[in-house]
Every structure is written in C-alpha cells, then in structure tokens.
Design an enzyme around this catalytic site. Structure first.
Site, mmCIF file in Angstrom:
data_model
loop_
_atom_site.group_PDB
_atom_site.id
_atom_site.type_symbol
_atom_site.label_atom_id
_atom_site.label_comp_id
_atom_site.label_asym_id
_atom_site.label_seq_id
_atom_site.Cartn_x
_atom_site.Cartn_y
_atom_site.Cartn_z
ATOM 1 N N GLY A 101 -6.281 -25.552 -13.678
ATOM 2 C CA GLY A 101 -6.254 -24.586 -12.914
ATOM 3 C C GLY A 101 -5.345 -22.771 -13.574
ATOM 4 O O GLY A 101 -5.041 -22.129 -12.854
ATOM 5 N N GLU A 153 -6.911 -34.811 -18.520
ATOM 6 C CA GLU A 153 -7.129 -33.762 -17.247
ATOM 7 C C GLU A 153 -6.104 -32.713 -18.693
ATOM 8 O O GLU A 153 -4.410 -33.141 -17.740
ATOM 9 C CB GLU A 153 -6.273 -33.917 -16.072
ATOM 10 C CG GLU A 153 -7.387 -33.981 -15.698
ATOM 11 C CD GLU A 153 -7.708 -33.653 -14.489
ATOM 12 O OE1 GLU A 153 -8.470 -33.160 -14.113
ATOM 13 O OE2 GLU A 153 -6.466 -33.824 -13.458
ATOM 14 N N GLU A 209 -0.561 -32.852 -11.352
ATOM 15 C CA GLU A 209 0.226 -32.600 -10.261
ATOM 16 C C GLU A 209 1.378 -33.208 -9.608
ATOM 17 O O GLU A 209 2.592 -32.986 -9.326
ATOM 18 C CB GLU A 209 0.118 -31.034 -9.599
ATOM 19 C CG GLU A 209 -0.718 -30.163 -10.251
ATOM 20 C CD GLU A 209 -2.074 -29.811 -9.286
ATOM 21 O OE1 GLU A 209 -2.654 -30.670 -8.239
ATOM 22 O OE2 GLU A 209 -3.040 -28.821 -9.508
ATOM 23 N N HIS A 240 -2.686 -38.070 -10.981
ATOM 24 C CA HIS A 240 -2.829 -36.706 -11.548
ATOM 25 C C HIS A 240 -1.451 -36.199 -12.259
ATOM 26 O O HIS A 240 -0.480 -35.998 -11.572
ATOM 27 C CB HIS A 240 -3.482 -35.566 -9.526
ATOM 28 C CG HIS A 240 -3.947 -34.279 -10.487
ATOM 29 N ND1 HIS A 240 -2.596 -33.236 -10.283
ATOM 30 C CD2 HIS A 240 -5.287 -33.744 -10.835
ATOM 31 C CE1 HIS A 240 -3.667 -32.010 -10.895
ATOM 32 N NE2 HIS A 240 -4.845 -33.070 -10.737
ATOM 33 N N LYS A 242 -7.226 -30.784 -3.732
ATOM 34 C CA LYS A 242 -5.949 -30.777 -3.661
ATOM 35 C C LYS A 242 -5.562 -30.021 -1.977
ATOM 36 O O LYS A 242 -6.018 -30.318 -1.225
ATOM 37 C CB LYS A 242 -5.574 -29.448 -4.750
ATOM 38 C CG LYS A 242 -6.065 -30.157 -5.899
ATOM 39 C CD LYS A 242 -5.979 -29.340 -7.449
ATOM 40 C CE LYS A 242 -6.503 -29.285 -9.158
ATOM 41 N NZ LYS A 242 -5.854 -28.718 -10.187
ATOM 42 N N SER A 295 -10.605 -26.198 -15.208
ATOM 43 C CA SER A 295 -11.292 -25.711 -15.623
ATOM 44 C C SER A 295 -12.923 -25.160 -15.705
ATOM 45 O O SER A 295 -13.298 -25.010 -16.364
ATOM 46 C CB SER A 295 -10.182 -24.322 -16.530
ATOM 47 O OG SER A 295 -8.515 -23.784 -16.167
ATOM 48 N N ASN A 330 -11.694 -32.351 -6.678
ATOM 49 C CA ASN A 330 -10.530 -32.683 -5.845
ATOM 50 C C ASN A 330 -10.100 -31.361 -5.720
ATOM 51 O O ASN A 330 -9.640 -30.092 -5.839
ATOM 52 C CB ASN A 330 -9.553 -32.839 -7.465
ATOM 53 C CG ASN A 330 -7.801 -32.677 -7.050
ATOM 54 O OD1 ASN A 330 -7.934 -33.207 -5.682
ATOM 55 N ND2 ASN A 330 -7.354 -32.618 -8.103
HETATM 56 P P1 PGA Z 1 -9.300 -27.576 -11.937
HETATM 57 O O1 PGA Z 1 -8.581 -28.565 -11.730
HETATM 58 O O2 PGA Z 1 -10.863 -27.932 -12.291
HETATM 59 O O3 PGA Z 1 -9.074 -26.241 -11.207
HETATM 60 O O4 PGA Z 1 -8.402 -26.831 -13.762
HETATM 61 C C1 PGA Z 1 -8.856 -29.808 -12.297
HETATM 62 C C2 PGA Z 1 -8.046 -31.365 -12.067
HETATM 63 O O5 PGA Z 1 -6.701 -30.954 -11.931
HETATM 64 O O6 PGA Z 1 -8.857 -32.176 -11.399
#
Ligand code: PGA
Length: 251
Positions: A174, A168, A98, A96, A11, A214, A9
């Site tokens: 992140g 997640e 976000e 997601h 983003k 992460s 992803n």
């Molecule tokens: P990250 O994000 O690996 O940077 O923690 C994962 C995601 O949000 O899909």
C-alpha cells in the site's frame, strides 16, 4: 508444474453493490487473461455470497481474507471455515501482515487456522514478509525464514503441498514502493530453498509463491518474469478491474 495465480485481496473496501459491480467487470474481462493463470478474488465476508453468484461458472475462484481458529461456537464476530467453504470459497488468505500487526496473529495461531482451513477443504494463501526496520537491518532472510519454518514446517508434506505462499514485504504494501524484481526473486528463491530442505525438491518446485506489495500493471511483467515468482497477491490494484486484469495479462 506449479500453478500461476493472480489473487485480489480487496481488504476492507467496497460496499456489496460496488463489489458486485467489480466482480461483474472482472467476469466480462476475464477472457483476456492467459488460460493457465488462476484468478482469485477475496472480498469481505459480507460480499462472499453475492460475489460468489456473479463469478459462478467463470474462471475466477472465490477466497476469504481470514478465518476463525475454531469451527463453531461462542466466538462473537468470528467466521469459521465451514461457513466460508459452504458459500463456495476455495481459498483463504492467512497471516497477512495487517492481521499479524493489528490483530496480533502469531505463528501458533496461524498453524491452527491453516490446519482448520485444510481440513475444511480450503487452500490457504499464507503470507510472510519483513518490515522496513528488519529489511534495513539486513534481517529479511531471518524473518521470512522464521515465518515459513514456524508455520509451514508444522504441517505434513501433504498439507503443505496444498498451500500457496505469498511474500509481501510490509514496506511495499500500500505504499507505492515495490520490491525490485531482484529483491523479490532472491527472497522467493530463498523460500523455495527452505521448503526444499524440509519437504524435498519436488514439493518446493510445485509450490506457488506469489509476490505482493504495490504490484501494478507497470511492474507486474518484470516481477512475473522472475523464475521463482509465480504470480501476485494484489491489494489496491485489485479494486480496479482493468488494472487487475492487466496484471494477470503480464505473464
Ligand atoms: P497492495 O497490497 O497491492 O495494495 O500493496 C497487497 C496486499 O496487502 O496483499
């Protein structure tokens, strides 16, 4: 047999030129990944056509990060499923955290989007996960269970069977903090159990459930070794070709 998937992803990162360079690096490195692992990348909408051209004929499938809850019309700024499918996407990430947090996406909206995605021939990668307060209050099973029920249980078994689930935990996205393999495994097993209760064991056994938050080369091996973790949804580490490939080699 359920599919193993490692999905990137991206983003809202990379220019088109950077994204094309990243896709080229992934195509060059793809042969190091076990043949039974499906690689997916989900770049920003602006990148789908040029990145799609780079990965055409490779082992890497194309995904979008979102889609509209309408198929066309006066919805300024939105991108519809037929547009996404029309440029070669096979997957779309939906729900997601976000999108839920910053754009107010609700379960009801996600049901609409998932239905349209499926009608348009896309496979949704449906994300669930609790935030830190919910985890600290011991409510993670309740929260994730509700997210699964409110969306996936609205689908028919045939529709649900075409979805991929991504667990997640918001506190791990992140942040550099990863759920331990035990924490991830217990929620993955719980999700699979909920799916089994509603759709039956055969369907839930075949469902791919990814871990995200992460995930990196140093922890992917331990996570992917868990019986109910079928791969990863990778954010930050998906922006570096060697890291993304190393994660996919962790099976
Ligand atoms: P990250 O994000 O690996 O940077 O923690 C994962 C995601 O949000 O899909």
């Amino acid at each position: 047999m359920r599919k193993k998937i490692v999905a990137g992803n991206w983003k809202m990162n990379t220019t088109v030129a950077e994204g094309v360079a990243l896709a080229k690096a992934l195509v060059e490195a793809q042969n190091g990944v076990p043949a039974d692992v499906q690689l997916i990348i989900a770049p920003p909408f602006t990148h789908l056509v040029p990145v799609g051209e780079i990965i055409r004929g490779s082992r890497i499938a194309l995904g979008a990060q979102n889609c509209a809850n309408h198929t066309s019309g006066a919805y300024t700024g939105e991108v519809a499923v037929p547009m996404i499918a029309g440029v070669g996407c096979q997957y779309v990430i939906l729900g997601h955290s976000e999108r839920r947090q910053y754009y107010g996406e609700t379960s009801a909206l996600l049901v609409e989007k998932i239905r349209l995605a499926l009608e348009g021939g896309l496979r949704p990668i449906f994300c669930v996960g609790e935030n830190l307060d919910q985890r600290n209050a011991g409510r993670h099973f309740d929260v994730v269970g509700s997210q699964v029920r409110e969306v996936l249980f609205e689908l028919t078994a045939e529709e649900a069977s075409k979805c991929v689930v991504a667990y997640e935990p918001v506190w791990a996205i992140g942040t550099g903090v990863t759920a331990t393999a035990e924490q991830a495994q217990e929620i993955h097993a719980f999700i699979r159990g909920e799916l089994a209760k509603h759709f039956g064991k055969a369907l839930s056994d075949d469902m791919t459930i990814l871990y995200g938050g992460s995930c990196k080369p140093s922890n992917a091996k331990e996570l992917f070794a868990c019986p109910d973790i079928d791969g990863g949804l990778i954010g930050g580490a998906a922006l570096k070709a060697p890291d993304f490939i190393a994660i996919a080699q962790s099976y």
